[in-house]
Scaffold this active site. Structure first.
Site, PDB file in Angstrom:
ATOM      1  N   LYS A 235      44.288-118.901   1.676  1.00  0.00           N
ATOM      2  CA  LYS A 235      45.425-119.831   1.667  1.00  0.00           C
ATOM      3  C   LYS A 235      44.871-121.208   2.011  1.00  0.00           C
ATOM      4  O   LYS A 235      44.401-121.443   3.116  1.00  0.00           O
ATOM      5  CB  LYS A 235      46.477-119.408   2.691  1.00  0.00           C
ATOM      6  CG  LYS A 235      47.705-120.306   2.678  1.00  0.00           C
ATOM      7  CD  LYS A 235      48.769-119.812   3.650  1.00  0.00           C
ATOM      8  CE  LYS A 235      50.107-120.476   3.442  1.00  0.00           C
ATOM      9  NZ  LYS A 235      50.109-121.915   3.581  1.00  0.00           N
ATOM     10  N   ARG A 240      50.197-128.557  -2.631  1.00  0.00           N
ATOM     11  CA  ARG A 240      50.523-127.706  -3.773  1.00  0.00           C
ATOM     12  C   ARG A 240      50.846-128.602  -4.949  1.00  0.00           C
ATOM     13  O   ARG A 240      51.637-129.544  -4.815  1.00  0.00           O
ATOM     14  CB  ARG A 240      51.735-126.850  -3.420  1.00  0.00           C
ATOM     15  CG  ARG A 240      52.219-125.928  -4.526  1.00  0.00           C
ATOM     16  CD  ARG A 240      51.377-124.676  -4.545  1.00  0.00           C
ATOM     17  NE  ARG A 240      51.806-123.728  -5.558  1.00  0.00           N
ATOM     18  CZ  ARG A 240      52.696-122.766  -5.367  1.00  0.00           C
ATOM     19  NH1 ARG A 240      53.310-122.655  -4.203  1.00  0.00           N
ATOM     20  NH2 ARG A 240      52.985-121.920  -6.339  1.00  0.00           N
ATOM     21  N   GLU A 283      46.142-126.241  -5.912  1.00  0.00           N
ATOM     22  CA  GLU A 283      46.191-127.031  -4.688  1.00  0.00           C
ATOM     23  C   GLU A 283      45.267-128.239  -4.826  1.00  0.00           C
ATOM     24  O   GLU A 283      44.133-128.100  -5.291  1.00  0.00           O
ATOM     25  CB  GLU A 283      45.704-126.119  -3.553  1.00  0.00           C
ATOM     26  CG  GLU A 283      46.149-126.488  -2.188  1.00  0.00           C
ATOM     27  CD  GLU A 283      47.489-125.859  -1.758  1.00  0.00           C
ATOM     28  OE1 GLU A 283      48.071-125.045  -2.510  1.00  0.00           O
ATOM     29  OE2 GLU A 283      47.952-126.207  -0.662  1.00  0.00           O
ATOM     30  N   LYS A 399      52.154-114.621   2.605  1.00  0.00           N
ATOM     31  CA  LYS A 399      51.190-115.500   3.261  1.00  0.00           C
ATOM     32  C   LYS A 399      50.861-114.956   4.642  1.00  0.00           C
ATOM     33  O   LYS A 399      51.740-114.479   5.356  1.00  0.00           O
ATOM     34  CB  LYS A 399      51.708-116.939   3.332  1.00  0.00           C
ATOM     35  CG  LYS A 399      53.060-117.106   3.969  1.00  0.00           C
ATOM     36  CD  LYS A 399      53.527-118.565   3.880  1.00  0.00           C
ATOM     37  CE  LYS A 399      54.950-118.689   4.382  1.00  0.00           C
ATOM     38  NZ  LYS A 399      55.532-119.999   4.167  1.00  0.00           N
TER      39      LYS A 399
HETATM   40  P1  AMP Z   1      54.009-122.449   3.052  1.00  0.00           P
HETATM   41  O1  AMP Z   1      53.769-123.840   2.567  1.00  0.00           O
HETATM   42  O2  AMP Z   1      53.659-122.282   4.480  1.00  0.00           O
HETATM   43  O3  AMP Z   1      55.389-121.949   2.668  1.00  0.00           O
HETATM   44  O4  AMP Z   1      52.971-121.488   2.308  1.00  0.00           O
HETATM   45  C1  AMP Z   1      52.978-121.242   0.933  1.00  0.00           C
HETATM   46  C2  AMP Z   1      52.062-122.210   0.281  1.00  0.00           C
HETATM   47  O5  AMP Z   1      50.716-121.832   0.367  1.00  0.00           O
HETATM   48  C3  AMP Z   1      52.241-122.368  -1.194  1.00  0.00           C
HETATM   49  O6  AMP Z   1      53.303-123.182  -1.497  1.00  0.00           O
HETATM   50  C4  AMP Z   1      50.931-123.031  -1.595  1.00  0.00           C
HETATM   51  O7  AMP Z   1      51.036-124.435  -1.474  1.00  0.00           O
HETATM   52  C5  AMP Z   1      49.978-122.612  -0.557  1.00  0.00           C
HETATM   53  N1  AMP Z   1      48.830-121.879  -1.062  1.00  0.00           N
HETATM   54  C6  AMP Z   1      47.622-122.067  -0.530  1.00  0.00           C
HETATM   55  N2  AMP Z   1      46.716-121.282  -1.134  1.00  0.00           N
HETATM   56  C7  AMP Z   1      47.357-120.573  -2.087  1.00  0.00           C
HETATM   57  C8  AMP Z   1      46.942-119.590  -3.044  1.00  0.00           C
HETATM   58  N3  AMP Z   1      45.671-119.173  -3.122  1.00  0.00           N
HETATM   59  N4  AMP Z   1      47.896-119.078  -3.856  1.00  0.00           N
HETATM   60  C9  AMP Z   1      49.185-119.493  -3.766  1.00  0.00           C
HETATM   61  N5  AMP Z   1      49.619-120.407  -2.889  1.00  0.00           N
HETATM   62  C10 AMP Z   1      48.728-120.952  -2.042  1.00  0.00           C
END
Ligand code: AMP
Length: 531
Positions: A235, A240, A283, A399
């Site tokens: 992650k 994003r 990203e 996540k």
């Molecule tokens: P959050 O922003 O805490 O809701 O976490 C989800 C976010 O993780 C997504 O919106 C992406 O921006 C991010 N993200 C980071 N790495 C990845 C990945 N390998 N695949 C998908 N999303 C990812």
């Protein structure tokens, strides 16, 4: 416009989401095709469709100048009224009441005026057009005409709800209407197609952002029933972004569906040679020697519209791709993750997120540690065989962050600080979402830079609904990410819970209040802490 205004007022007064949608649906059902196409836009707070490149370029100063001309009052007086009322459309309606002929405005006339305003190059011409309208039309119609200009009706009606109302008024499912609007970014066209039975023919258009697929938190590794069913990636803690690519043209959009192309010229150069039409999900990361730099480093690049060569050298950025949304002109939402990945790998991208199949529960821990070791935030798990669920947080992506991770909360009140911070609103009270209410869970004082506090103070002042001495109560608009060390029961907060030692990790301008974390999530964290 009178009927649209009456509908909007009824929506504002209606207690819940469903009632609001029902009011809009009933109104839409009364309209002919052309007015239907206009009304769905105006009720979404848009003079033009989202994917339409035309922009109005009418600011608050222009609107105020027109008010000065029509009412004969000075700018100071008008600014005072605005501060009192807090919305430009409302202010216009109240002030022009005694100065207008009060003629009805049709939706077609509103469209004509928006178009003229957009075409007018000079501000004086825009002021003249607005002043003419303020002298002529019914004040109720003007209220919503102006709210269309400022882009927010403030009646608790989001575009998603207009989509649902349109679906109800045309006998389709919300999902079908939502999908067509997501693909085309043109709710007017979707409305006509919904009436004409041709909604399935609406295709994705390039250079208009599609909704992102989102991840649900995985609280405990044991919650994974079958680890072998999941792909795993790091992650990454960047921005994003969605890259739209065709014939050497590239445009980047963020998760808030804002365009961010100009901020990252090297990403544009990197992606431009790819054969389109293509849409990548991934990203934007500050990147050096094969690894991501901290988000705070990347942040230095975000605020800038123009990037200097010096900044580009100091904070180099890349686009790390991890999904494929449009390939050879075809939408990939219905294609399984494995096939999307195969197609992605064949593109020969310079930066592609490594992906492996998970084997065991223990491996989640190991990989989590390794990801943290590489400076990444944690892991994202993607369910084998799953589709790209645009705009959803459906549980096919999970996540994995730190045990107590963070929550995205919305600010409901702000207070003047002390000493150096006495002139800014630096102390915030924040809430989680419960249905369409926001319930407080805590207060925080630190974690933001002085510059962020200054910018937020401006937003907080604009969002203030009531003041009690040093405290301003706010419309829930600003989302912050807060870290904390635990969740406790608390009779002092409306939510019934309090966060232990909350601190602001960062401001999330990319998120709206509808996207902040929920009371249910807080309850789950509390329950988990008892185990
Ligand atoms: P959050 O922003 O805490 O809701 O976490 C989800 C976010 O993780 C997504 O919106 C992406 O921006 C991010 N993200 C980071 N790495 C990845 C990945 N390998 N695949 C998908 N999303 C990812």
């Amino acid at each position: 416009m009178r009927d649209l205004a009456a509908c909007a007022e009824a929506v504002a007064a209606a207690p819940g989401r469903n009632e609001k949608i029902a009011r809009v649906a009933a109104y839409l059902a009364t309209l002919g095709d052309e007015d239907l196409a206009r009304a769905v836009l105006y009720l979404s707070g848009r003079p033009f469709p989202a994917s339409d490149p035309r922009k109005l370029s009418v600011g608050h100063a222009t609107l105020r100048e027109a008010l000065v001309q029509v009412t004969g009052w000075d700018l100071e007086m008008i600014a005072t009224c605005y501060r009192e009322v807090g919305d430009t459309g409302e202010t216009v309606a109240l002030l022009v009441r005694r100065h207008t002929e009060g003629r009805p405005m049709t939706l077609a006339q509103a469209e004509g005026l928006y178009t003229e305003l957009q075409r007018a190059r000079r501000t004086e011409r825009k002021v003249e057009l607005l002043a003419g309208a303020f002298r002529t039309f019914d004040w109720m119609a003007l209220k919503y005409f102006v709210k269309g200009i400022t882009g927010n009706l403030r009646i608790g009606l989001q575009e998603k709800m207009v989509e649902e109302a349109l679906a109800a008024a045309t006998g389709l499912t919300g999902e079908v209407v939502r999908g067509a609007n997501n693909r085309s970014g043109d709710l007017a066209r979707v409305a006509l197609a919904a009436r004409g039975g041709t909604i399935g023919e609406i295709e994705a258009v390039l250079f208009h952002p599609l909704d992102f697929m989102l991840a649900k938190p995985l609280d405990a590794v044991e919650d994974l029933a079958d680890p072998g069913e999941w792909w795993v990636e790091d992650k990454y803690d960047g921005i994003r972004a969605q890259a739209h690519i065709d014939a050497g043209r590239v445009r980047l959009f963020t998760r808030g569906l804002e365009e961010t192309t100009a901020a990252f010229p090297e990403v544009i150069l990197e992606l431009a040679p790819l054969a389109g039409p293509l849409v990548l999900d991934g990203e934007i990361l500050a990147w050096r020697e094969g690894r991501a730099l901290a988000f705070s480093v990347l942040q230095q690049r975000i605020a800038r519209k123009q990037v200097s060569a010096k900044t580009m050298a100091e904070v180099p950025v890349i686009f790390l791709a991890y999904d494929l949304l449009l390939w050879e002109g075809e939408l990939q939402f219905g294609v399984a993750v494995e096939e999307r990945r195969r197609r992605l790998e064949r593109l020969g991208l310079r930066h592609l997120a490594p992906q492996v199949r998970l084997a065991s529960h223990e491996e989640v821990e190991e990989r989590f540690g390794a990801a943290r070791g590489r400076g990444n935030e944690g892991l994202i798990l993607k369910r084998a065989g799953s589709l790209y669920e645009s705009g959803k947080r459906g549980g096919n992506w999970l996540k994995v962050k730190r045990p107590y991770g963070t929550l995205d909360v919305v600010v409901t009140a702000a207070e003047q600080g002390h000493g150096r911070r006495a002139s800014v609103l630096s102390d915030v009270t924040f809430a989680v979402r419960s249905g369409d209410r926001f319930l407080n869970v805590g207060k925080a004082y630190s974690g933001l830079t002085d510059e962020e506090i200054r910018q937020l103070t401006v937003l907080f002042k604009a969002a203030t609904v009531e003041r009690y001495g040093r405290v301003s109560l706010l419309r829930p608009e600003v989302v912050l990410e807060v870290a904390f060390d635990g969740v406790q029961k608390s009779p002092r907060h409306k939510s019934g819970y309090a966060l232990r030692f909350p601190r602001i990790v960062r401001w999330r301008p990319d998120k709206g209040p509808a996207e902040c974390d929920t009371l249910e999530r807080l309850q789950e964290l509390y329950e988990a802490s008892l185990r």
